[in-house]
Design a protein around this motif. Structure first.
Motif, PDB file in Angstrom:
ATOM      1  N   ASP A  26       0.849  -1.186   0.000  1.00 43.38           N
ATOM      2  CA  ASP A  26       0.000   0.000   0.000  1.00 43.38           C
ATOM      3  C   ASP A  26       0.891   1.244   0.000  1.00 43.38           C
ATOM      4  N   LYS A  27       0.808   2.022  -1.063  1.00 52.83           N
ATOM      5  CA  LYS A  27       1.694   3.184  -1.228  1.00 52.83           C
ATOM      6  C   LYS A  27       1.416   4.269  -0.194  1.00 52.83           C
ATOM      7  N   GLN A  28       0.163   4.402   0.231  1.00 52.19           N
ATOM      8  CA  GLN A  28      -0.151   5.413   1.236  1.00 52.19           C
ATOM      9  C   GLN A  28       0.469   5.061   2.584  1.00 52.19           C
ATOM     10  N   LEU A  29       0.443   3.789   2.937  1.00 51.85           N
ATOM     11  CA  LEU A  29       1.070   3.358   4.177  1.00 51.85           C
ATOM     12  C   LEU A  29       2.591   3.499   4.080  1.00 51.85           C
ATOM     13  N   LEU A  30       3.130   3.167   2.923  1.00 53.62           N
ATOM     14  CA  LEU A  30       4.575   3.303   2.701  1.00 53.62           C
ATOM     15  C   LEU A  30       5.019   4.748   2.922  1.00 53.62           C
ATOM     16  N   SER A  31       4.211   5.688   2.456  1.00 54.26           N
ATOM     17  CA  SER A  31       4.579   7.101   2.588  1.00 54.26           C
ATOM     18  C   SER A  31       4.628   7.538   4.051  1.00 54.26           C
ATOM     19  N   ILE A  32       3.769   6.944   4.882  1.00 54.81           N
ATOM     20  CA  ILE A  32       3.772   7.281   6.311  1.00 54.81           C
ATOM     21  C   ILE A  32       5.052   6.770   6.961  1.00 54.81           C
ATOM     22  N   PHE A  33       5.451   5.538   6.648  1.00 52.39           N
ATOM     23  CA  PHE A  33       6.681   4.986   7.201  1.00 52.39           C
ATOM     24  C   PHE A  33       7.896   5.782   6.714  1.00 52.39           C
ATOM     25  N   ASN A  34       7.865   6.199   5.445  1.00 49.53           N
ATOM     26  CA  ASN A  34       8.965   7.011   4.911  1.00 49.53           C
ATOM     27  C   ASN A  34       9.017   8.371   5.591  1.00 49.53           C
ATOM     28  N   LYS A  35       7.860   8.914   5.880  1.00 50.09           N
ATOM     29  CA  LYS A  35       7.760  10.225   6.544  1.00 50.09           C
ATOM     30  C   LYS A  35       8.506  10.222   7.872  1.00 50.09           C
ATOM     31  N   TYR A  36       8.353   9.129   8.620  1.00 49.89           N
ATOM     32  CA  TYR A  36       9.003   9.050   9.937  1.00 49.89           C
ATOM     33  C   TYR A  36      10.337   8.301   9.897  1.00 49.89           C
ATOM     34  N   ASN A  37      10.717   7.842   8.701  1.00 47.35           N
ATOM     35  CA  ASN A  37      11.993   7.163   8.511  1.00 47.35           C
ATOM     36  C   ASN A  37      12.152   5.992   9.481  1.00 47.35           C
ATOM     37  N   VAL A  38      11.129   5.147   9.535  1.00 43.22           N
ATOM     38  CA  VAL A  38      11.186   3.971  10.403  1.00 43.22           C
ATOM     39  C   VAL A  38      10.990   2.702   9.571  1.00 43.22           C
ATOM     40  N   ASN A  39      11.601   1.639  10.037  1.00 42.58           N
ATOM     41  CA  ASN A  39      11.469   0.339   9.392  1.00 42.58           C
ATOM     42  C   ASN A  39      10.468  -0.491  10.182  1.00 42.58           C
ATOM     43  N   GLY A  40       9.496  -1.075   9.486  1.00 38.98           N
ATOM     44  CA  GLY A  40       8.506  -1.884  10.186  1.00 38.98           C
ATOM     45  C   GLY A  40       7.463  -2.436   9.246  1.00 38.98           C
ATOM     46  N   THR A  41       6.376  -2.914   9.827  1.00 38.04           N
ATOM     47  CA  THR A  41       5.273  -3.451   9.039  1.00 38.04           C
ATOM     48  C   THR A  41       3.958  -3.046   9.660  1.00 38.04           C
ATOM     49  N   LEU A  42       2.934  -2.978   8.842  1.00 41.03           N
ATOM     50  CA  LEU A  42       1.591  -2.655   9.309  1.00 41.03           C
ATOM     51  C   LEU A  42       0.578  -3.426   8.482  1.00 41.03           C
ATOM     52  N   VAL A  43      -0.371  -4.050   9.171  1.00 42.42           N
ATOM     53  CA  VAL A  43      -1.478  -4.731   8.516  1.00 42.42           C
ATOM     54  C   VAL A  43      -2.771  -4.202   9.102  1.00 42.42           C
ATOM     55  N   ILE A  44      -3.684  -3.780   8.239  1.00 42.12           N
ATOM     56  CA  ILE A  44      -5.023  -3.330   8.640  1.00 42.12           C
ATOM     57  C   ILE A  44      -6.022  -4.191   7.889  1.00 42.12           C
ATOM     58  N   SER A  45      -6.973  -4.779   8.606  1.00 40.42           N
ATOM     59  CA  SER A  45      -7.912  -5.708   7.973  1.00 40.42           C
ATOM     60  C   SER A  45      -9.338  -5.449   8.426  1.00 40.42           C
ATOM     61  N   SER A  46     -10.273  -5.538   7.482  1.00 39.80           N
ATOM     62  CA  SER A  46     -11.682  -5.509   7.839  1.00 39.80           C
ATOM     63  C   SER A  46     -12.016  -6.834   8.534  1.00 39.80           C
ATOM     64  N   THR A  47     -13.163  -6.890   9.158  1.00 43.42           N
ATOM     65  CA  THR A  47     -13.539  -8.098   9.898  1.00 43.42           C
ATOM     66  C   THR A  47     -13.559  -9.331   9.013  1.00 43.42           C
ATOM     67  N   ASP A  48     -14.131  -9.197   7.810  1.00 41.41           N
ATOM     68  CA  ASP A  48     -14.240 -10.345   6.909  1.00 41.41           C
ATOM     69  C   ASP A  48     -12.980 -10.577   6.081  1.00 41.41           C
ATOM     70  N   GLY A  49     -11.997  -9.697   6.214  1.00 41.37           N
ATOM     71  CA  GLY A  49     -10.749  -9.872   5.485  1.00 41.37           C
ATOM     72  C   GLY A  49     -10.821  -9.515   4.014  1.00 41.37           C
ATOM     73  N   LYS A  50     -11.932  -8.958   3.561  1.00 38.55           N
ATOM     74  CA  LYS A  50     -12.060  -8.611   2.147  1.00 38.55           C
ATOM     75  C   LYS A  50     -11.294  -7.340   1.802  1.00 38.55           C
ATOM     76  N   LYS A  51     -11.048  -6.497   2.824  1.00 36.36           N
ATOM     77  CA  LYS A  51     -10.233  -5.301   2.635  1.00 36.36           C
ATOM     78  C   LYS A  51      -9.032  -5.399   3.567  1.00 36.36           C
ATOM     79  N   VAL A  52      -7.858  -5.475   2.978  1.00 32.70           N
ATOM     80  CA  VAL A  52      -6.629  -5.582   3.757  1.00 32.70           C
ATOM     81  C   VAL A  52      -5.607  -4.607   3.189  1.00 32.70           C
ATOM     82  N   TYR A  53      -5.042  -3.782   4.057  1.00 31.58           N
ATOM     83  CA  TYR A  53      -4.017  -2.822   3.656  1.00 31.58           C
ATOM     84  C   TYR A  53      -2.707  -3.227   4.345  1.00 31.58           C
ATOM     85  N   ILE A  54      -1.630  -3.304   3.545  1.00 27.33           N
ATOM     86  CA  ILE A  54      -0.381  -3.847   4.055  1.00 27.33           C
ATOM     87  C   ILE A  54       0.808  -2.959   3.707  1.00 27.33           C
TER      88      ILE A  54
END
Length: 263
Positions: A26-54
């Motif tokens: 997800d490019k929007q999430l990537l931009s947030i991590f780049n903004k703070y210059n941190v290395n890590g991972t983030l997963v956001i998921s809807s209850t049914d898993g049909k929408k997942v941002y990584i």
């Protein structure tokens, strides 16, 4: 017949999109991590898993010590084993310095979780015991189900879990599908509340894997958000190069939920 073929095609297309969405950065999430210059991972998921941002899927599959995020399942285990009184538990401070000012006092279950009171949950561990922990870790299928020192295995032992597994566990807890009394699952969820306003409710628990000067510290924040009859689950872990970066765990989550228009 034409309608049947069209519906079959659309169904297959949706299935393919759902499957492959898990591996897309997800490019929007990537931009947030780049903004703070941190290395890590983030997963956001809807209850049914049909929408997942990584962000950083390969790291999302990497196992780490859960640190204080283990206080979520540990609360449930303590309740189930009778080590925690569901009707108003109080952890009594012995008057000795516990290493952090906020810990040097009596604690309720709510304050013990929110302030990551290590000695409080070490008391729980002593009451539960190694044999029962093995039983419960297997019962709830938590991480790799490994132990270590009875009172510190979630901090420096062999227990490991990844971001995807954190979310899967939280989904079961939220829907009260774990093999425990529903009243204990409700209690555990209730004390996880971090923020409540007219727009949403945010539940979660932080964790800090300390390397004691050796290697890199890891910061966790896992939980879920309720808004407009929808629930979203999240798990983030980041490298902590300095103590001041600990605040970024929650900050990145809040910004990510905003940029994805969830809040």
């Amino acid at each position: 017949m034409k309608i049947h073929i069209k519906n079959l095609f659309l169904g297959s297309l949706l299935f393919i999109q759902a499957v492959f969405s898990y591996g897309v950065e997800d490019k929007q999430l990537l931009s947030i991590f780049n903004k703070y210059n941190v290395n890590g991972t983030l997963v956001i998921s809807s209850t049914d898993g049909k929408k997942v941002y990584i962000h950083n899927e390969s790291r999302a599959k990497k196992n780490y010590l859960p640190a204080s995020t283990f206080k979520i399942p540990n609360t449930l285990i303590g309740l189930a084993e009778g080590a925690i009184n569901p009707d108003g538990h109080v952890f009594l401070w012995d008057g000795k310095d516990k290493g952090w000012k906020i810990w040097n006092q009596n604690h309720t279950l709510q304050s013990a979780l929110s302030n990551s009171c290590i000695w409080c949950y070490q008391e729980v561990a002593q009451d539960v015991g190694r044999l029962q922990y093995r039983y419960h870790l297997k019962k709830m299928n938590y991480g790799n189900r490994e132990l270590g020192n009875l009172t510190t295995f979630w901090l420096d032992g062999k227990l490991r879990i990844n971001a995807y597994q954190q979310i899967e566990f939280l989904k079961k807890l939220y829907s009260e599908r774990l093999p425990y009394y529903k009243k204990y699952q409700k209690k555990t969820k209730k004390i996880m509340l971090n923020e409540s306003n007219p727009s949403y409710k945010l539940y979660g628990k932080t964790g800090w894997v300390m390397k004691n000067g050796k290697g890199i510290d890891i910061g966790w924040y896992v939980g879920f958000l309720e808004k407009d009859n929808q629930t979203w689950f999240f798990a983030i872990n980041i490298d902590l190069m300095k103590d001041s970066q600990r605040k970024l765990r929650k900050q990145i989550i809040k910004e990510a939920l905003h940029v994805k228009r969830i809040i």
